[in-house]
Design an enzyme around this catalytic site. Structure first.
Site, short mmCIF file in Angstrom:
data_model
loop_
_atom_site.label_atom_id
_atom_site.label_comp_id
_atom_site.label_asym_id
_atom_site.label_seq_id
_atom_site.Cartn_x
_atom_site.Cartn_y
_atom_site.Cartn_z
N GLY A 12 0.82 -1.21 0.00
CA GLY A 12 0.00 0.00 0.00
C GLY A 12 0.85 1.26 0.00
N SER A 36 -6.11 -5.81 -2.11
CA SER A 36 -7.48 -5.29 -2.25
C SER A 36 -7.45 -3.79 -2.51
N LYS A 87 -9.44 2.01 4.87
CA LYS A 87 -9.17 3.34 5.43
C LYS A 87 -10.08 4.46 4.93
N SER A 127 -4.26 6.48 13.77
CA SER A 127 -4.67 7.61 12.93
C SER A 127 -5.09 8.80 13.77
N TYR A 151 -14.61 3.92 10.70
CA TYR A 151 -13.17 3.73 10.46
C TYR A 151 -12.36 4.16 11.67
N LYS A 155 -9.84 2.08 14.63
CA LYS A 155 -8.46 2.38 15.05
C LYS A 155 -8.40 2.59 16.56
N PHE A 180 -1.00 11.91 10.91
CA PHE A 180 -1.92 12.98 10.55
C PHE A 180 -2.26 12.81 9.05
N ASN A 200 -10.60 9.84 -2.32
CA ASN A 200 -11.31 10.52 -1.24
C ASN A 200 -10.48 11.67 -0.71
N ARG A 233 -4.95 21.23 7.73
CA ARG A 233 -4.49 19.90 8.12
C ARG A 233 -2.97 19.88 8.27
N ARG A 293 -17.96 19.20 3.62
CA ARG A 293 -18.13 17.74 3.64
C ARG A 293 -18.47 17.35 5.09
N ASP A 296 -16.01 16.90 8.55
CA ASP A 296 -14.72 17.59 8.54
C ASP A 296 -14.63 18.58 9.71
P1 NAD Z 1 -3.44 1.55 1.62
O1 NAD Z 1 -4.84 1.15 1.36
O2 NAD Z 1 -2.64 2.12 0.52
O3 NAD Z 1 -2.63 0.31 2.23
C1 NAD Z 1 -3.25 -0.73 2.95
C2 NAD Z 1 -2.79 -2.04 2.35
O4 NAD Z 1 -3.40 -3.12 3.07
C3 NAD Z 1 -3.21 -2.19 0.88
O5 NAD Z 1 -2.09 -2.62 0.13
C4 NAD Z 1 -4.30 -3.27 0.91
O6 NAD Z 1 -4.31 -4.04 -0.28
C5 NAD Z 1 -3.90 -4.06 2.14
N1 NAD Z 1 -5.02 -4.75 2.78
C6 NAD Z 1 -6.24 -4.24 3.09
N2 NAD Z 1 -7.00 -5.20 3.66
C7 NAD Z 1 -6.24 -6.32 3.74
C8 NAD Z 1 -6.46 -7.63 4.24
N3 NAD Z 1 -7.64 -7.99 4.77
N4 NAD Z 1 -5.46 -8.52 4.16
C9 NAD Z 1 -4.26 -8.18 3.61
N5 NAD Z 1 -3.99 -6.95 3.12
C10 NAD Z 1 -4.97 -6.04 3.18
O7 NAD Z 1 -3.46 2.53 2.88
P2 NAD Z 1 -2.30 3.43 3.48
O8 NAD Z 1 -2.64 4.84 3.23
O9 NAD Z 1 -0.98 2.91 3.08
O10 NAD Z 1 -2.56 3.17 5.03
C11 NAD Z 1 -1.82 2.22 5.76
C12 NAD Z 1 -2.34 2.20 7.19
O11 NAD Z 1 -2.21 3.50 7.74
C13 NAD Z 1 -3.79 1.81 7.34
O12 NAD Z 1 -3.92 1.02 8.51
C14 NAD Z 1 -4.50 3.14 7.51
O13 NAD Z 1 -5.68 2.99 8.25
C15 NAD Z 1 -3.44 3.91 8.29
N6 NAD Z 1 -3.53 5.37 8.13
C16 NAD Z 1 -3.52 5.92 6.89
C17 NAD Z 1 -3.60 7.29 6.75
C18 NAD Z 1 -3.65 7.93 5.39
O14 NAD Z 1 -4.12 9.06 5.28
N7 NAD Z 1 -3.16 7.29 4.34
C19 NAD Z 1 -3.65 8.12 7.88
C20 NAD Z 1 -3.65 7.52 9.15
C21 NAD Z 1 -3.58 6.14 9.25
C1 WQD Z 2 -8.24 17.07 3.75
C2 WQD Z 2 -8.93 18.40 3.55
C3 WQD Z 2 -11.30 18.22 3.13
C4 WQD Z 2 -11.06 16.17 -0.68
C5 WQD Z 2 -8.41 11.66 6.15
C6 WQD Z 2 -9.05 10.70 7.10
C7 WQD Z 2 -8.17 10.52 8.30
C8 WQD Z 2 -6.75 10.14 7.89
C9 WQD Z 2 -6.20 11.12 6.94
C10 WQD Z 2 -6.63 7.74 7.79
C11 WQD Z 2 -10.30 18.46 4.25
C12 WQD Z 2 -10.59 18.78 1.93
C13 WQD Z 2 -10.79 16.79 0.53
C14 WQD Z 2 -11.54 16.96 -1.75
C15 WQD Z 2 -11.39 18.92 -0.36
N1 WQD Z 2 -6.71 8.88 7.22
N2 WQD Z 2 -10.94 18.13 0.67
N3 WQD Z 2 -11.67 18.30 -1.56
O1 WQD Z 2 -10.30 14.17 5.95
O2 WQD Z 2 -8.25 15.37 6.84
O3 WQD Z 2 -8.29 12.93 6.78
O4 WQD Z 2 -7.09 11.23 5.82
O5 WQD Z 2 -6.53 7.49 8.94
O6 WQD Z 2 -8.75 9.50 9.04
O7 WQD Z 2 -10.30 11.23 7.49
O8 WQD Z 2 -8.11 14.15 4.67
O9 WQD Z 2 -7.47 14.46 2.32
O10 WQD Z 2 -9.81 13.71 2.83
O11 WQD Z 2 -9.13 16.03 3.40
O12 WQD Z 2 -11.54 20.12 -0.24
O13 WQD Z 2 -11.82 16.47 -2.84
O14 WQD Z 2 -9.21 18.55 2.15
O15 WQD Z 2 -12.53 18.87 3.33
O16 WQD Z 2 -10.45 19.76 4.71
P1 WQD Z 2 -8.86 14.23 6.09
P2 WQD Z 2 -8.63 14.52 3.22
#
Ligand code: NAD
Ligand code: WQD
Length: 340
Positions: A12, A36, A87, A127, A151, A155, A180, A200, A233, A293, A296
């Site tokens: 991922g 996935s 996520k 997260s 979600y 966590k 963050f 998203n 953010r 949205r 937020d």
């Molecule tokens: P991502 O979706 O790119 O990576 C997650 C990976 O897990 C993917 O490769 C997916 O194929 C795999 N996966 C999902 N379900 C699975 C399952 N049941 N079995 C095996 N593999 C599975 O997401 P990411 O952005 O790299 O996030 C990684 C972690 O960090 C997640 O736990 C997410 O919740 C957390 N996180 C992400 C963010 C963000 O904004 N990207 C912020 C805070 C926390």
């Molecule tokens: C950032 C800002 C939107 C899309 C998310 C998860 C959080 C964590 C990080 C996993 C916000 C604005 C967004 C768009 C926009 N992930 N926006 N147009 O919501 O801060 O955090 O990712 O743990 O749990 O909620 O991130 O990138 O979606 O949004 O204006 O098309 O951008 O309103 O202010 P967010 P985001």
């Protein structure tokens, strides 16, 4: 000291960047991912960048106890970095059971398997979303959690079940990292964020507008009580997030659960991000202000001092680099990892 690390979700966005860091620092890495939400091509880019192979890659579901047992039997794993999860906040409201099953159930299966195979070192992806609807700026780790969607609740539940499991099993050492807003890409342009479907998150959306896959960025609300009316953010470069995991591995010596924010400590508004990304691209990114949205909050910024004090670690990459690197990846992969 080199470790043998199982990385769940290693193909991922954050996982793949972390695997590069681990390989670069001499660790042996085994990846488990069901793809996935990721492409197997990401792991090709990882090995190309690192210049050496992974110990093994398993396409398997985290909840498959038999598959996990086979992996722990085949390798001398001493540490686990657990990224695999779903996520998407909006989707989590539509299919909550799937989220609880994968994110919470999957973590329970992993912990049981680790325990049965005598593996006691874990870094867990948490997260900033667990802080929920807060007005506190910046957010330190001891702020009360108030997750507002399924979600985020998965966590928060994982952090609680990790604390309870650590209390029962004194040999277990767990670090939960609350990221963050990770954005950006590897500076090589070979590795980056490749979301499935319409993004998203704001930065991948912007990047897809810039390459013409989407027409304009919806800016969700310009009437917040922030300096320019758009939400603020704490964006953090994904390579800093990856580096934080590499450093966390060296601090898995204390028994029990430790929780750390991973953020820069400074915020950027949607308009500021848009301006910086437009600079990287060299032209205006089409956008239109839309209504807010749901869910937020106006401002989310990390207090990064706990990790700085504990490990002497801080982020080193700024918003300009995040945007430049994200654009480099998007430009060279206009359709993501799919073959052109
Ligand atoms: P991502 O979706 O790119 O990576 C997650 C990976 O897990 C993917 O490769 C997916 O194929 C795999 N996966 C999902 N379900 C699975 C399952 N049941 N079995 C095996 N593999 C599975 O997401 P990411 O952005 O790299 O996030 C990684 C972690 O960090 C997640 O736990 C997410 O919740 C957390 N996180 C992400 C963010 C963000 O904004 N990207 C912020 C805070 C926390
Ligand atoms: C950032 C800002 C939107 C899309 C998310 C998860 C959080 C964590 C990080 C996993 C916000 C604005 C967004 C768009 C926009 N992930 N926006 N147009 O919501 O801060 O955090 O990712 O743990 O749990 O909620 O991130 O990138 O979606 O949004 O204006 O098309 O951008 O309103 O202010 P967010 P985001």
């Amino acid at each position: 000291m080199p470790h043998t690390v199982l990385v769940t979700g290693g193909a991922g966005f954050i996982g793949s960047h972390t695997v590069v860091e681990l390989l670069d620092h001499g660790h042996e890495v085994i990846v488990l991912d069901d793809h996935s939400n990721s492409s197997p091509y990401a792991l090709d880019a990882v090995t190309k960048l690192a210049g050496r192979p992974l110990a093994a890659v398993y396409r398997a579901d985290l909840r498959d106890r038999g598959a996990l047992d086979a992996i722990f039997t085949s390798h001398d794993i001493d540490s686990v970095i657990h990224f695999a999860a779903k996520k998407a906040v909006g989707e989590s409201g539509r299919i909550p059971l799937e989220y609880y099953d994968i994110n919470v159930g999957g973590t329970i299966t992993l912990l049981r398997t680790m325990h049965d195979h005598g593996v006691h070192r874990l870094v867990f992806s948490s997260s900033c979303s667990i802080y929920g609807d807060t007005t506190t700026v910046p957010l330190a780790e001891d702020e009360p959690a108030g997750p507002t969607n399924p979600y985020a609740r998965t966590k928060h539940l994982c952090e609680q079940l990790l604390a309870d499991t650590c209390a029962r099993h004194g040999e277990l050492s767990v670090i939960a990292l609350r990221y963050f807003n990770p954005i950006g890409a590897h500076p090589s342009g070979l590795l980056g964020e490749d979301p499935t479907g319409v993004p998203n998150n704001v930065l991948p959306y912007m990047a897809q507008v810039a390459v013409g896959r989407l027409t304009e960025l919806p800016v969700f609300g310009a009437d917040y009580a922030t300096p320019d009316g758009t939400c603020v953010r704490d964006y953090i470069h994904v390579v800093d997030v990856a580096d934080g995991h590499r450093v966390a591995l060296d601090h898995l010596d204390e028994p029990g659960l430790s929780v750390f924010n991973l953020g820069t400590g400074s915020g950027a508004s949607v308009r500021e991000l848009l301006a910086e990304f437009s600079r990287a691209v060299g032209r205006e990114i089409p956008h239109r202000v839309e209504s807010r949205r749901a869910g937020d909050v106006p401002v989310l910024i990390a207090d990064p001092s706990r990790v700085a004090t504990a490990w002497g670690w801080r982020t080193t990459r700024d918003l300009r680099q995040m945007c430049a690197d994200a654009w480099r990846f998007q430009q060279s992969h206009p359709r993501g990892y799919q073959p052109l």
